[in-house]
Design a protein around this motif. Structure first.
Motif, PDB file in Angstrom:
ATOM      1  N   PHE A  54       0.853  -1.192   0.000  1.00 35.08           N
ATOM      2  CA  PHE A  54       0.000   0.000   0.000  1.00 35.08           C
ATOM      3  C   PHE A  54       0.883   1.233   0.000  1.00 35.08           C
ATOM      4  O   PHE A  54       1.716   1.406   0.884  1.00 35.08           O
TER       5      PHE A  54
ATOM      6  N   ILE B 120      -8.575   5.843   3.375  1.00 36.80           N
ATOM      7  CA  ILE B 120      -8.473   4.555   4.054  1.00 36.80           C
ATOM      8  C   ILE B 120      -9.460   4.556   5.222  1.00 36.80           C
ATOM      9  O   ILE B 120      -9.567   5.521   5.961  1.00 36.80           O
TER      10      ILE B 120
ATOM     11  N   HIS C 289     -10.875   4.328  -2.504  1.00 36.56           N
ATOM     12  CA  HIS C 289     -10.800   4.039  -1.064  1.00 36.56           C
ATOM     13  C   HIS C 289     -10.406   2.594  -0.827  1.00 36.56           C
ATOM     14  O   HIS C 289     -10.519   1.749  -1.715  1.00 36.56           O
ATOM     15  N   GLN C 290      -9.980   2.332   0.397  1.00 35.61           N
ATOM     16  CA  GLN C 290      -9.630   0.979   0.832  1.00 35.61           C
ATOM     17  C   GLN C 290     -10.145   0.787   2.248  1.00 35.61           C
ATOM     18  O   GLN C 290      -9.876   1.610   3.134  1.00 35.61           O
ATOM     19  N   THR C 291     -10.922  -0.270   2.485  1.00 39.88           N
ATOM     20  CA  THR C 291     -11.342  -0.617   3.846  1.00 39.88           C
ATOM     21  C   THR C 291     -10.287  -1.524   4.460  1.00 39.88           C
ATOM     22  O   THR C 291      -9.727  -2.392   3.779  1.00 39.88           O
TER      23      THR C 291
END
Length: 200
Positions: free
Chosen positions: A7, A107, A121-123
């Motif tokens: 990431f 995030i 976005h990233q969960t």
């Protein structure tokens, strides 16, 4: 607290988190925070793992050192209309909306989110213990919500929200049983166990 290996951190990446999702009364509160790549702090962690004293100290540091931060409450009447998951995501969207500059990546603590405009976005499950910006957002969400619950405690001291913050403690539920509910209670939640059910 290191970034995940796969990431990459972008210039205006924000972390977002909420507080108060499991409460019986009061708002769900979210924060969004953009930190610089140079920001470090040895104490900052998931707000649930920190003492109140440390959270309050960190609040000032985050607000002073962040590139941008914002907080938003979504109140009980809206929670009852759209459910707590949607209200939590709405609070996060509202907090992000207030950021200046706007993030180019988000995030999110947990595993549920809805797209915010066209921003990627990233969960991240347990993200508040893995990413500094999410941890910072968790601290701000918690401290701002606690301050709000302390304020409305003055109006309804019998529920002791200054201590339980609206969570379903035995003390809180006994007070609901004795005094009934207030305008701050979430009517869509199970406020009492089935055997003590209220007539709403």
């Amino acid at each position: 607290m290191n970034l995940l290996a796969n990431f990459s951190k972008l210039d205006f990446e924000c972390g977002t988190d909420e507080a108060g999702r499991g409460c019986l009364a009061g708002p769900v509160t979210a924060s969004a925070v953009i930190l610089s790549q140079e920001f470090t702090n040895d104490i900052l962690n998931d707000s649930k793992l920190l003492s109140e004293k440390k959270r309050i100290a960190l609040k000032s540091i985050i607000e002073e050192k962040s590139i941008a931060f914002a907080v938003s409450h979504v109140f009980q009447t809206e929670i009852d209309k759209i459910n707590i998951l949607n209200a939590s995501i709405l609070a996060m969207h509202q907090a992000i909306e207030k950021l200046n500059p706007q993030p180019n990546f988000i995030i999110v603590d947990g595993n549920k989110f809805k797209p915010y405009h066209a921003t990627a976005h990233q969960t991240i499950v347990k993200g508040d213990s893995k990413f500094l910006s999410i941890a910072a957002a968790s601290v701000l969400a918690k401290t701002y919500r606690d301050a709000y619950m302390a304020k409305i405690h003055q109006e309804y001291p019998m529920y002791n929200w200054i201590k339980n913050k609206g969570y379903p403690t035995k003390e809180h539920r006994l007070a609901i049983q004795k005094y009934g509910i207030t305008k701050y209670h979430r009517k869509s939640f199970r406020l009492l166990p089935e055997q003590l059910k209220l007539e709403l």
